[in-house]
Design an enzyme around this catalytic site. Structure first.
Site, PDB file in Angstrom:
ATOM      1  N   LYS A 211      29.769 -32.557  25.190  1.00 31.79           N
ATOM      2  CA  LYS A 211      28.494 -33.467  25.847  1.00 31.79           C
ATOM      3  C   LYS A 211      27.500 -33.726  24.224  1.00 31.79           C
ATOM      4  CE  LYS A 211      26.574 -30.492  28.704  1.00 31.79           C
ATOM      5  NZ  LYS A 211      26.701 -29.266  28.598  1.00 31.79           N
TER       6      LYS A 211
ATOM      7  N   ARG B  96      20.492 -30.529  35.242  1.00 27.60           N
ATOM      8  CA  ARG B  96      21.234 -29.246  35.793  1.00 27.60           C
ATOM      9  C   ARG B  96      20.688 -28.330  36.715  1.00 27.60           C
ATOM     10  NH1 ARG B  96      21.449 -27.800  29.414  1.00 27.60           N
ATOM     11  NH2 ARG B  96      22.818 -26.281  29.220  1.00 27.60           N
TER      12      ARG B  96
ATOM     13  N   ARG C 280      32.491 -22.409  17.505  1.00 30.80           N
ATOM     14  CA  ARG C 280      31.242 -23.283  16.737  1.00 30.80           C
ATOM     15  C   ARG C 280      29.996 -22.334  15.691  1.00 30.80           C
ATOM     16  NH1 ARG C 280      28.070 -26.507  21.910  1.00 30.80           N
ATOM     17  NH2 ARG C 280      27.026 -24.727  22.542  1.00 30.80           N
TER      18      ARG C 280
ATOM     19  N   ARG D 151      23.364 -21.340  17.064  1.00 29.72           N
ATOM     20  CA  ARG D 151      22.483 -20.947  18.135  1.00 29.72           C
ATOM     21  C   ARG D 151      22.126 -19.880  18.700  1.00 29.72           C
ATOM     22  NH1 ARG D 151      23.783 -25.275  22.280  1.00 29.72           N
ATOM     23  NH2 ARG D 151      22.791 -23.671  23.954  1.00 29.72           N
TER      24      ARG D 151
ATOM     25  N   ARG E  73      26.055 -18.712  30.548  1.00 29.01           N
ATOM     26  CA  ARG E  73      25.684 -20.000  30.958  1.00 29.01           C
ATOM     27  C   ARG E  73      26.772 -20.370  31.737  1.00 29.01           C
ATOM     28  NH1 ARG E  73      25.475 -20.968  24.929  1.00 29.01           N
ATOM     29  NH2 ARG E  73      25.664 -22.507  25.402  1.00 29.01           N
TER      30      ARG E  73
HETATM   31  P1  AMP Z   1      22.297 -26.712  26.153  1.00 30.29           P
HETATM   32  O1  AMP Z   1      21.598 -27.205  24.640  1.00 30.29           O
HETATM   33  O2  AMP Z   1      22.477 -28.533  27.125  1.00 30.29           O
HETATM   34  O3  AMP Z   1      23.416 -26.146  25.843  1.00 30.29           O
HETATM   35  O4  AMP Z   1      20.888 -25.787  26.549  1.00 30.29           O
HETATM   36  C1  AMP Z   1      20.608 -24.715  26.404  1.00 30.29           C
HETATM   37  C2  AMP Z   1      19.980 -23.793  26.866  1.00 30.29           C
HETATM   38  O5  AMP Z   1      18.932 -24.869  27.098  1.00 30.29           O
HETATM   39  C3  AMP Z   1      20.025 -23.803  28.797  1.00 30.29           C
HETATM   40  O6  AMP Z   1      21.453 -22.683  28.690  1.00 30.29           O
HETATM   41  C4  AMP Z   1      18.908 -23.650  29.595  1.00 30.29           C
HETATM   42  O7  AMP Z   1      18.873 -21.857  29.026  1.00 30.29           O
HETATM   43  C5  AMP Z   1      18.465 -24.566  28.959  1.00 30.29           C
HETATM   44  N1  AMP Z   1      18.264 -25.407  29.943  1.00 30.29           N
HETATM   45  C6  AMP Z   1      18.404 -27.140  29.026  1.00 30.29           C
HETATM   46  N2  AMP Z   1      18.462 -28.063  29.934  1.00 30.29           N
HETATM   47  C7  AMP Z   1      18.152 -27.859  30.564  1.00 30.29           C
HETATM   48  C8  AMP Z   1      17.889 -27.914  32.647  1.00 30.29           C
HETATM   49  N3  AMP Z   1      17.841 -29.303  32.420  1.00 30.29           N
HETATM   50  N4  AMP Z   1      17.694 -27.327  33.087  1.00 30.29           N
HETATM   51  C9  AMP Z   1      17.236 -25.671  32.890  1.00 30.29           C
HETATM   52  N5  AMP Z   1      17.393 -25.185  31.927  1.00 30.29           N
HETATM   53  C10 AMP Z   1      17.777 -26.150  30.729  1.00 30.29           C
END
Ligand code: AMP
Length: 196
Positions: A13, A88, A127, A131, A142
């Site tokens: 994404k 989400r 990757r 992180r 996740r």
């Molecule tokens: P991402 O970079 O989108 O994979 O997000 C990494 C982490 O950030 C996720 O595993 C959640 O812990 C948190 N996070 C990101 N976006 C959201 C969201 N819309 N709602 C809740 N937690 C989020």
């Protein structure tokens, strides 16, 4: 033009959102990136969400929705935006519907990047973004959270006729070409594009 890019963790994404940002000249909003920056800077928000994120769980809806609404007030989002990682959960999607209605604007597309499950874990673990949530235990969590809480968001937008599915396997540019085709198709169909 307002787009949501959606898919499981590891679907690509962020990578595609950056290409869409450049090509369509719209701002990219990644909730994950905002949260990671907050943690790095050890802001109040950062301290509150650090362990949640590391464990692969979701930040509470209220916190996330408030953050997105505030962020979208910036002028850079006026010409449009691509949301990456939000909404989400179904309550987040409902809150976002209300926000769009208040702003008297519409969403143009809900793009779903489709990648088979077995490829996702492998992709994330290989990757090298460094992180703290890219370890196997967190990745599994996740994916579980994705299936339980996030995937139902697709049905929410399916009801609105906004879902566009894109094959998420292949090279970065190949996938981006598919995305452009979908977005342009929507435009030529007189579809949901450029509604104000
Ligand atoms: P991402 O970079 O989108 O994979 O997000 C990494 C982490 O950030 C996720 O595993 C959640 O812990 C948190 N996070 C990101 N976006 C959201 C969201 N819309 N709602 C809740 N937690 C989020």
């Amino acid at each position: 033009m307002r787009i949501i890019i959606f898919g499981p963790p590891g679907a690509g994404k962020g990578t595609q959102a950056k290409l869409i940002e450049a090509h369509y000249n719209i701002a990219h909003l990644s909730t994950g990136e905002i949260f990671r920056t907050a943690i790095k800077k050890q802001t109040e928000l950062g301290k509150k969400i650090e362990s949640i994120m590391e464990n692969g769980e979701l930040v509470p809806d209220e916190t996330t929705v408030a953050l997105v609404k505030e962020e979208l007030q910036q002028v850079k989002y006026e010409p449009g935006y691509i949301l990456d990682g939000f909404p989400r959960t179904v309550p987040q999607a409902e809150a976002f519907d209300n926000y769009l209605q208040e702003q008297e604007v519409k969403l143009d597309s809900f793009l779903v990047l489709e990648v088979p499950e077995e490829e996702l874990v492998e992709r994330i673990l290989s990757r090298s973004e460094g992180r703290s949530d890219d370890n196997e235990e967190s990745v599994r969590k996740r994916l579980q959270v994705y299936h339980e809480e996030t995937q139902p968001v697709i049905d929410h937008y399916e009801e609105q006729g906004l879902v566009q599915r894109v094959e998420g396997r292949g090279g970065i540019n190949e996938i981006f070409t598919r995305i452009k085709l979908k977005l342009d198709q929507a435009k030529f169909k007189g579809g949901p594009f450029f509604k104000v």
